[in-house]
Design a protein around this motif. Structure first.
Motif, PDB file in Angstrom:
ATOM      1  N   SER A  37      22.784  46.131  46.508  1.00 22.07           N
ATOM      2  CA  SER A  37      24.212  45.926  46.272  1.00 22.07           C
ATOM      3  C   SER A  37      24.712  44.818  47.183  1.00 22.07           C
ATOM      4  O   SER A  37      24.334  44.758  48.358  1.00 22.07           O
ATOM      5  CB  SER A  37      24.989  47.206  46.547  1.00 22.07           C
ATOM      6  OG  SER A  37      24.526  48.243  45.717  1.00 22.07           O
ATOM      7  N   THR A  47      32.132  38.320  43.453  1.00 18.26           N
ATOM      8  CA  THR A  47      31.270  38.985  42.488  1.00 18.26           C
ATOM      9  C   THR A  47      30.620  40.192  43.156  1.00 18.26           C
ATOM     10  O   THR A  47      30.012  40.062  44.220  1.00 18.26           O
ATOM     11  CB  THR A  47      30.184  38.025  41.976  1.00 18.26           C
ATOM     12  OG1 THR A  47      30.806  36.845  41.477  1.00 18.26           O
ATOM     13  CG2 THR A  47      29.376  38.662  40.876  1.00 18.26           C
ATOM     14  N   LYS A  49      27.782  43.105  42.835  1.00 23.95           N
ATOM     15  CA  LYS A  49      26.541  43.395  42.117  1.00 23.95           C
ATOM     16  C   LYS A  49      25.927  44.673  42.667  1.00 23.95           C
ATOM     17  O   LYS A  49      25.804  44.836  43.879  1.00 23.95           O
ATOM     18  CB  LYS A  49      25.540  42.258  42.282  1.00 23.95           C
ATOM     19  CG  LYS A  49      25.958  40.966  41.629  1.00 23.95           C
ATOM     20  CD  LYS A  49      24.909  39.898  41.817  1.00 23.95           C
ATOM     21  CE  LYS A  49      25.370  38.594  41.201  1.00 23.95           C
ATOM     22  NZ  LYS A  49      24.418  37.511  41.441  1.00 23.95           N
ATOM     23  N   THR A  50      25.511  45.558  41.767  1.00 27.46           N
ATOM     24  CA  THR A  50      24.855  46.805  42.149  1.00 27.46           C
ATOM     25  C   THR A  50      24.124  47.360  40.921  1.00 27.46           C
ATOM     26  O   THR A  50      23.897  46.631  39.960  1.00 27.46           O
ATOM     27  CB  THR A  50      25.876  47.811  42.728  1.00 27.46           C
ATOM     28  OG1 THR A  50      25.179  48.909  43.270  1.00 27.46           O
ATOM     29  CG2 THR A  50      26.868  48.269  41.695  1.00 27.46           C
ATOM     30  N   LEU A  56      29.843  50.439  41.554  1.00 27.91           N
ATOM     31  CA  LEU A  56      30.811  49.335  41.460  1.00 27.91           C
ATOM     32  C   LEU A  56      32.197  49.795  41.899  1.00 27.91           C
ATOM     33  O   LEU A  56      32.891  49.088  42.620  1.00 27.91           O
ATOM     34  CB  LEU A  56      30.899  48.817  40.024  1.00 27.91           C
ATOM     35  CG  LEU A  56      30.019  47.658  39.614  1.00 27.91           C
ATOM     36  CD1 LEU A  56      30.288  47.281  38.177  1.00 27.91           C
ATOM     37  CD2 LEU A  56      30.156  46.482  40.511  1.00 27.91           C
ATOM     38  N   THR A  88      21.488  47.013  35.997  1.00 24.67           N
ATOM     39  CA  THR A  88      22.394  46.242  36.848  1.00 24.67           C
ATOM     40  C   THR A  88      23.830  46.405  36.373  1.00 24.67           C
ATOM     41  O   THR A  88      24.097  46.597  35.196  1.00 24.67           O
ATOM     42  CB  THR A  88      22.046  44.732  36.829  1.00 24.67           C
ATOM     43  OG1 THR A  88      22.151  44.255  35.503  1.00 24.67           O
ATOM     44  CG2 THR A  88      20.669  44.477  37.393  1.00 24.67           C
ATOM     45  N   LYS A  90      27.683  44.460  37.209  1.00 27.63           N
ATOM     46  CA  LYS A  90      28.288  43.313  37.870  1.00 27.63           C
ATOM     47  C   LYS A  90      29.767  43.283  37.514  1.00 27.63           C
ATOM     48  O   LYS A  90      30.143  43.585  36.380  1.00 27.63           O
ATOM     49  CB  LYS A  90      27.589  42.045  37.389  1.00 27.63           C
ATOM     50  CG  LYS A  90      28.039  40.770  38.023  1.00 27.63           C
ATOM     51  CD  LYS A  90      27.098  39.651  37.595  1.00 27.63           C
ATOM     52  CE  LYS A  90      27.900  38.500  37.042  1.00 27.63           C
ATOM     53  NZ  LYS A  90      27.102  37.373  36.630  1.00 27.63           N
TER      54      LYS A  90
END
Length: 161
Positions: A37, A47, A49-50, A56, A88, A90
Motif C-alpha cells: 500500500s 494516488t 494504491k492497495t 482504500l 489491486t 487504486k
C-alpha cells in the motif's frame, strides 16, 4: 482605499509532509503488512494504491487525518471513484486550488446581494475587494466565512490599508 484578495491556495509543502506521514503510517501498521500500500503525489494529484476497497477507505481516512493536522482543508480534495481490479485497488484524489470562474462569480454575486459598500473584481484566480472603510472589508470576510455552499476553502491575503 483599503483592499484585499480572496484566494484559494494549497500549501504544497504541507501536502508533501502529510503524504510522507501517511506513507510512514501505512508501512508500519499491522493491517497493511505485505499489501504494498502506498500514496503517490504528482503535482496536486494524490494516488492511493492497495489491494482491497476496504483498505482504500482506511488509507483515505489516514490521509484526511494527516492533512487536517497539517492545516490542509479537506474541502479542496476532489475524490474520484476507485478503480477496483482483481488484486489491486487504486483511487485518485485531485487537490483543487485557485478560484475558477463559477465560484468567483458566486462570491461576487453574494457580495453584491449583501448591499455592502465595496467593489468586487475577478482577477484571474482571485477576487479583489476594495472599499472605503476597513470595517466594510471585514464584513465581507465575515459574510464569506459564513457561506456554506462554497466547495473550496478561502484565504484572505494582500490586505492593504
Amino acid at each position: 482605499m483599503p483592499s484585499f484578495d480572496i484566494v484559494s491556495e494549497l500549501d504544497k509543502h504541507e501536502l508533501t509532509n502529510a503524504i510522507d506521514q501517511a506513507n510512514k503510517e501505512v508501512t508500519t501498521r499491522y493491517d497493511f503488512k505485505g499489501t504494498d500500500s502506498s500514496y503517490e503525489l504528482k503535482d496536486t494529484t494524490v494516488t492511493l494504491k492497495t489491494q482491497t476497497e476496504f483498505q482504500l477507505n482506511q488509507m483515505y481516512d489516514i490521509l484526511v487525518e494527516k492533512a487536517n493536522r497539517r492545516g490542509i482543508d479537506i474541502k479542496c480534495m476532489e475524490v474520484k471513484d476507485p478503480e477496483l481490479q482483481l488484486k489491486t485497488a487504486k483511487q485518485v484524489i485531485e487537490m483543487k486550488e485557485g478560484l475558477d470562474a463559477p465560484i468567483a462569480k458566486k462570491i461576487v454575486k453574494a457580495i453584491k446581494d449583501s448591499k455592502l459598500k465595496v467593489q468586487a473584481a475577478i482577477q484571474g484566480d482571485s477576487v479583489r475587494i476594495t472599499g472605503k472603510k476597513r470595517d466594510d472589508l471585514q464584513d465581507v470576510m465575515q459574510l464569506l466565512r459564513g457561506m456554506e455552499d462554497l466547495e473550496l476553502p478561502l484565504q484572505f491575503n494582500n490586505f492593504r490599508d
